[in-house]
Design a protein around this motif. Structure first.
Motif, PDB file in Angstrom:
ATOM      1  N   TYR A 175       0.834  -1.198   0.000  1.00 56.74           N
ATOM      2  CA  TYR A 175       0.000   0.000   0.000  1.00 56.74           C
ATOM      3  C   TYR A 175       0.872   1.252   0.000  1.00 56.74           C
ATOM      4  O   TYR A 175       1.859   1.318   0.729  1.00 56.74           O
ATOM      5  CB  TYR A 175      -0.884   0.061   1.252  1.00 56.74           C
ATOM      6  CG  TYR A 175      -2.046  -0.879   1.210  1.00 56.74           C
ATOM      7  CD1 TYR A 175      -3.282  -0.461   0.747  1.00 56.74           C
ATOM      8  CD2 TYR A 175      -1.906  -2.194   1.635  1.00 56.74           C
ATOM      9  CE1 TYR A 175      -4.356  -1.339   0.717  1.00 56.74           C
ATOM     10  CE2 TYR A 175      -2.973  -3.074   1.601  1.00 56.74           C
ATOM     11  CZ  TYR A 175      -4.195  -2.639   1.138  1.00 56.74           C
ATOM     12  OH  TYR A 175      -5.255  -3.508   1.101  1.00 56.74           O
ATOM     13  N   ALA A 176       0.487   2.236  -0.801  1.00 56.85           N
ATOM     14  CA  ALA A 176       1.113   3.551  -0.723  1.00 56.85           C
ATOM     15  C   ALA A 176       0.526   4.227   0.510  1.00 56.85           C
ATOM     16  O   ALA A 176      -0.687   4.429   0.604  1.00 56.85           O
ATOM     17  CB  ALA A 176       0.824   4.364  -1.980  1.00 56.85           C
ATOM     18  N   LEU A 177       1.383   4.532   1.480  1.00 61.53           N
ATOM     19  CA  LEU A 177       0.916   5.068   2.759  1.00 61.53           C
ATOM     20  C   LEU A 177       0.988   6.580   2.854  1.00 61.53           C
ATOM     21  O   LEU A 177       0.234   7.194   3.597  1.00 61.53           O
ATOM     22  CB  LEU A 177       1.744   4.482   3.908  1.00 61.53           C
ATOM     23  CG  LEU A 177       1.691   2.981   4.089  1.00 61.53           C
ATOM     24  CD1 LEU A 177       2.600   2.564   5.230  1.00 61.53           C
ATOM     25  CD2 LEU A 177       0.266   2.524   4.346  1.00 61.53           C
ATOM     26  N   GLU A 178       1.941   7.153   2.152  1.00 63.21           N
ATOM     27  CA  GLU A 178       2.148   8.594   2.270  1.00 63.21           C
ATOM     28  C   GLU A 178       2.698   9.146   0.966  1.00 63.21           C
ATOM     29  O   GLU A 178       3.550   8.529   0.336  1.00 63.21           O
ATOM     30  CB  GLU A 178       3.133   8.884   3.407  1.00 63.21           C
ATOM     31  CG  GLU A 178       3.382  10.347   3.658  1.00 63.21           C
ATOM     32  CD  GLU A 178       4.336  10.588   4.821  1.00 63.21           C
ATOM     33  OE1 GLU A 178       4.891  11.692   4.891  1.00 63.21           O
ATOM     34  OE2 GLU A 178       4.541   9.674   5.646  1.00 63.21           O
ATOM     35  N   LYS A 179       2.201  10.308   0.595  1.00 66.81           N
ATOM     36  CA  LYS A 179       2.722  11.030  -0.560  1.00 66.81           C
ATOM     37  C   LYS A 179       3.709  12.069  -0.037  1.00 66.81           C
ATOM     38  O   LYS A 179       3.457  12.712   0.978  1.00 66.81           O
ATOM     39  CB  LYS A 179       1.564  11.711  -1.296  1.00 66.81           C
ATOM     40  CG  LYS A 179       1.957  12.479  -2.522  1.00 66.81           C
ATOM     41  CD  LYS A 179       0.698  13.036  -3.182  1.00 66.81           C
ATOM     42  CE  LYS A 179       1.016  14.166  -4.108  1.00 66.81           C
ATOM     43  NZ  LYS A 179      -0.194  14.739  -4.702  1.00 66.81           N
ATOM     44  N   MET A 180       4.850  12.184  -0.712  1.00 64.09           N
ATOM     45  CA  MET A 180       5.888  13.131  -0.295  1.00 64.09           C
ATOM     46  C   MET A 180       6.132  14.144  -1.395  1.00 64.09           C
ATOM     47  O   MET A 180       6.044  13.810  -2.577  1.00 64.09           O
ATOM     48  CB  MET A 180       7.206  12.400  -0.030  1.00 64.09           C
ATOM     49  CG  MET A 180       7.155  11.354   1.035  1.00 64.09           C
ATOM     50  SD  MET A 180       8.757  10.544   1.237  1.00 64.09           S
ATOM     51  CE  MET A 180       9.676  11.835   2.078  1.00 64.09           C
ATOM     52  N   ASN A 181       6.507  15.363  -0.990  1.00 57.64           N
ATOM     53  CA  ASN A 181       6.906  16.315  -2.025  1.00 57.64           C
ATOM     54  C   ASN A 181       8.324  15.955  -2.473  1.00 57.64           C
ATOM     55  O   ASN A 181       9.054  15.237  -1.787  1.00 57.64           O
ATOM     56  CB  ASN A 181       6.788  17.766  -1.545  1.00 57.64           C
ATOM     57  CG  ASN A 181       7.760  18.126  -0.449  1.00 57.64           C
ATOM     58  OD1 ASN A 181       8.948  17.837  -0.542  1.00 57.64           O
ATOM     59  ND2 ASN A 181       7.266  18.754   0.612  1.00 57.64           N
ATOM     60  N   GLU A 182       8.696  16.424  -3.638  1.00 55.45           N
ATOM     61  CA  GLU A 182       9.964  16.018  -4.247  1.00 55.45           C
ATOM     62  C   GLU A 182      11.167  16.410  -3.386  1.00 55.45           C
ATOM     63  O   GLU A 182      12.114  15.624  -3.245  1.00 55.45           O
ATOM     64  CB  GLU A 182      10.099  16.634  -5.646  1.00 55.45           C
ATOM     65  CG  GLU A 182      11.304  16.156  -6.393  1.00 55.45           C
ATOM     66  CD  GLU A 182      11.346  16.599  -7.847  1.00 55.45           C
ATOM     67  OE1 GLU A 182      12.301  16.206  -8.532  1.00 55.45           O
ATOM     68  OE2 GLU A 182      10.434  17.329  -8.297  1.00 55.45           O
TER      69      GLU A 182
END
Length: 85
Positions: free
Chosen positions: A52-59
């Motif tokens: 599962y993708a748990l968190e989106k991060m900025n670049e």
């Protein structure tokens, strides 16, 4: 404790009514369900655990994290006598 390395989303698709991402780190690609996140696009960085993708991060944050991982891998290689080519 779980560890996750930021991976860059290279593809998004639907399968069996579920939304998935293909994310890549150092040439290794993995499939991850996007059921827990919204607004993930190709080019975004995500943290993946147990499929599962748990968190989106900025670049910027992803690159800082990746730099730290690279430093750790280099130290571990040195400790284990691995020589760079």
């Amino acid at each position: 404790m779980c560890l996750a390395i930021p991976s860059k989303v290279v593809d998004i698709f639907e399968e069996d009514g579920q939304k998935y991402a293909i994310a890549e780190y150092k040439g290794v690609r993995q499939k991850a369900k996007l059921a827990l996140l919204e607004g993930v696009n190709v080019g975004d960085y995500v943290l993946i655990h147990t499929g599962y993708a748990l968190e989106k991060m900025n670049e910027e944050d992803a690159k800082l994290s990746l730099d730290a991982w690279e430093e750790l891998f280099e130290v571990l290689d040195e400790m284990n006598g691995v020589k760079k080519q």
